[in-house]
Design an enzyme around this catalytic site. Structure first.
Site, PDB file in Angstrom:
ATOM      1  N   PRO A 275     -87.653-110.621  14.196  1.00 42.41           N
ATOM      2  CA  PRO A 275     -86.208-110.520  13.749  1.00 42.41           C
ATOM      3  C   PRO A 275     -85.356-110.708  14.902  1.00 42.41           C
ATOM      4  O   PRO A 275     -85.567-110.727  16.096  1.00 42.41           O
ATOM      5  CB  PRO A 275     -86.275-108.794  13.665  1.00 42.41           C
ATOM      6  CG  PRO A 275     -87.539-108.338  14.589  1.00 42.41           C
ATOM      7  CD  PRO A 275     -88.420-109.640  14.611  1.00 42.41           C
ATOM      8  N   ARG A 313     -69.126-118.259  13.380  1.00 44.75           N
ATOM      9  CA  ARG A 313     -69.549-118.032  12.297  1.00 44.75           C
ATOM     10  C   ARG A 313     -68.768-117.988  11.082  1.00 44.75           C
ATOM     11  O   ARG A 313     -68.890-118.505   9.934  1.00 44.75           O
ATOM     12  CB  ARG A 313     -70.393-116.505  12.251  1.00 44.75           C
ATOM     13  CG  ARG A 313     -71.528-116.514  13.132  1.00 44.75           C
ATOM     14  CD  ARG A 313     -72.371-115.202  13.070  1.00 44.75           C
ATOM     15  NE  ARG A 313     -72.923-115.357  11.729  1.00 44.75           N
ATOM     16  CZ  ARG A 313     -72.822-114.574  10.597  1.00 44.75           C
ATOM     17  NH1 ARG A 313     -71.315-113.663  10.771  1.00 44.75           N
ATOM     18  NH2 ARG A 313     -73.484-114.505   9.545  1.00 44.75           N
ATOM     19  N   CYS A 342     -57.367-126.206  18.484  1.00 47.47           N
ATOM     20  CA  CYS A 342     -56.666-127.390  17.443  1.00 47.47           C
ATOM     21  C   CYS A 342     -57.392-127.743  16.242  1.00 47.47           C
ATOM     22  O   CYS A 342     -57.909-129.183  16.406  1.00 47.47           O
ATOM     23  CB  CYS A 342     -56.176-128.435  18.554  1.00 47.47           C
ATOM     24  SG  CYS A 342     -55.080-127.723  19.716  1.00 47.47           S
TER      25      CYS A 342
HETATM   26  C1  LIG Z   1     -88.462-119.242  13.248  1.00 39.46           C
HETATM   27  C2  LIG Z   1     -87.267-118.330  13.519  1.00 39.46           C
HETATM   28  N1  LIG Z   1     -87.602-117.017  13.431  1.00 39.46           N
HETATM   29  C3  LIG Z   1     -86.522-115.917  13.344  1.00 39.46           C
HETATM   30  C4  LIG Z   1     -85.137-116.395  13.256  1.00 39.46           C
HETATM   31  C5  LIG Z   1     -84.405-115.195  13.385  1.00 39.46           C
HETATM   32  O1  LIG Z   1     -83.931-114.951  11.914  1.00 39.46           O
HETATM   33  P1  LIG Z   1     -82.884-113.616  11.875  1.00 39.46           P
HETATM   34  O2  LIG Z   1     -81.994-113.713  13.126  1.00 39.46           O
HETATM   35  O3  LIG Z   1     -82.499-113.829  10.530  1.00 39.46           O
HETATM   36  O4  LIG Z   1     -83.895-112.214  12.079  1.00 39.46           O
HETATM   37  C6  LIG Z   1     -85.129-117.631  13.194  1.00 39.46           C
HETATM   38  C7  LIG Z   1     -83.562-117.860  12.872  1.00 39.46           C
HETATM   39  O5  LIG Z   1     -83.190-118.899  12.836  1.00 39.46           O
HETATM   40  C8  LIG Z   1     -86.189-118.830  13.073  1.00 39.46           C
HETATM   41  O6  LIG Z   1     -85.602-119.717  13.055  1.00 39.46           O
END
Ligand SMILES: Cc1ncc(COP(=O)(O)O)c(C=O)c1O
Length: 417
Positions: A275, A313, A342
């Protein structure tokens, strides 16, 4: 849990007034809450306790050493996608045996750097990459542990830029080809087959896509475990979604666990999670100061000192970030919150009901702890913001604001005239 609350008309970061942080450290300013990170880590650990997962924090999301270090102290490993992230994770105190290295484009230099460090495993995204890792390991006289990344072709029901487990995405190996790739891995004596990896996307609010992905790889996992005695890890990536808008339901870790645990318990593999956003997204805000309020012919613009270079974002993913006043005001206006860059894409919010503000007022852009500073740039030759970590009543600068000298550091004069 919310570590940023209005208390008697003042926005607080844990027990510290955000206004005092802005006065002390200037704006734009990223402010992170350590308690929030701890709370999220504990909630996920609790929900997944039956399988005692290794939680590898996805370093790309927020790369500050104090953030990575906080998670390392709590027991987290790291998910990295470059030599630079591997360097950061190690420097912040993550043991290499808890680091997984993903990404579709690993260079030989990065692979060798990782092999020397001795990682948990490489996540392998293609057959040519498998051969390259095997060749690098052979040359260094090491054994590389690998987990092939499956692309289960499921729809994570998220923004198409952050969907990574559909067949049209560049990530992972198609389920029809992956067993052939495992056989290819088994033929390399410098590789050890350690497990299977998946990461289907980001900001996933419904647990069903995780279940679909696991259903798709169930037979594969059983066969791999029977065939390869070293096969023991199931890494299901990250992707747990958070609340950005009022009324939006984040993916509750208990709901997530209810869906994924039955598969995991049955397969008896060691579980790895990656995560990122879930751990730090709502642990951060971006504090910005109003420079001008401009009445355009068709709309009002609140021009602030944070731009798309600080938080990309909104224009990149059409992402919504709540914007609140640092000191409560009575009136409301409707308008765009825009930065000084800009580009017409330089906005933090569009056609939004906002607090009525004047030059000098402070606003806080919420949910900015993930993919905020980490995606910031120096576009328009703007130094990147300072970052501060709050813990209870304490606060500390964890990255100083970039100066004009920082902007040109590394540039060289031409050797000829
Ligand atoms: C391989 C992998 N693991 C974990 C993540 C983390 O994702 P999130 O921030 O949605 O938990 C990413 C995000 O791009 C990723 O590419």
């Amino acid at each position: 849990m919310n570590s940023f609350q209005m208390v008697r008309g003042r926005l607080m970061a844990e027990s510290v007034a955000v206004k005092s942080l802005a006065s002390r450290y200037g704006t734009p300013l990223y402010v992170y809450s350590r308690s929030h990170i701890e709370g999220q880590y504990a909630a996920l650990t609790r929900a997944m306790a039956p399988v005692k997962p290794l939680i590898c924090y996805s370093v790309k999301v927020n790369t500050n050493a104090a953030v990575i270090g906080t998670l390392a102290e709590l027991g987290a490993g790291a998910d990295v996608v470059s030599g630079g992230e591997l360097y950061r994770a190690r420097r912040a105190g993550v043991p290499p045996s808890r680091i997984a290295f993903a990404g579709v484009g690993k260079t030989r230099e990065e692979i060798e750097y990782a092999l020397r460090a001795g990682l948990l495993f490489f996540t392998v995204e293609s057959e040519p990459e498998l051969d390259r890792i095997a060749e690098c390991a052979r040359r260094l006289g090491r054994k590389a542990r690998i987990a092939l990344r499956a692309n289960p072709d499921v729809d994570p029901e998220t923004h198409h830029y952050i969907s990574t487990g559909k067949k049209e995405n560049k990530f992972g190996l198609d389920l029809r080809r992956i067993e052939r790739a495992y056989r290819r891995a088994a033929a390399h004596s410098s590789l050890e087959i350690a497990g299977l990896h998946m990461h289907i996307g980001s900001q996933i609010l419904n647990p069903a896509p995780f279940a679909h992905a696991l259903e798709r790889v169930a037979g594969l996992c059983r066969r791999l475990r029977a065939r390869y005695p070293t096969f023991r890890y199931l890494d299901i990536g990250g992707g747990l979604g958070i609340q950005y808008k009022p009324g939006q339901h984040p993916l509750d870790p208990a709901r997530f666990a209810k869906v994924v645990l039955p598969f995991m318990k049955e397969w008896g593999l060691s579980v790895v999670l990656e995560p990122g956003r879930f751990l730090v997204g709502n642990a951060g805000i971006l504090v910005t100061r109003v420079q001008y309020v401009k009445n355009g012919p068709s709309k009002k613009f609140v021009i602030v000192d944070a731009g798309m270079n600080d938080l990309i974002r909104p224009p990149l993913y059409q992402a919504h970030h709540e914007i609140v006043p640092v000191r409560a005001t009575r009136g409301k206006i409707v308008g765009d919150v825009v930065g000084p860059i800009c580009e017409s894409a330089d906005f933090l919010a569009q056609d939004r009901q906002l607090p009525s503000v004047r030059e000098g007022d402070l606003l806080a852009v919420l949910s900015a702890g993930a993919y905020g500073f980490a995606m910031a740039s120096n576009y328009n030759s703007r130094g990147r913001p300072a970052e501060v970590l709050v813990h209870g009543r304490r606060h500390a600068l964890i990255r100083r604001r970039e100066t004009r000298e920082d902007l040109v550091r590394g540039e060289q004069r031409l050797p000829w005239r």
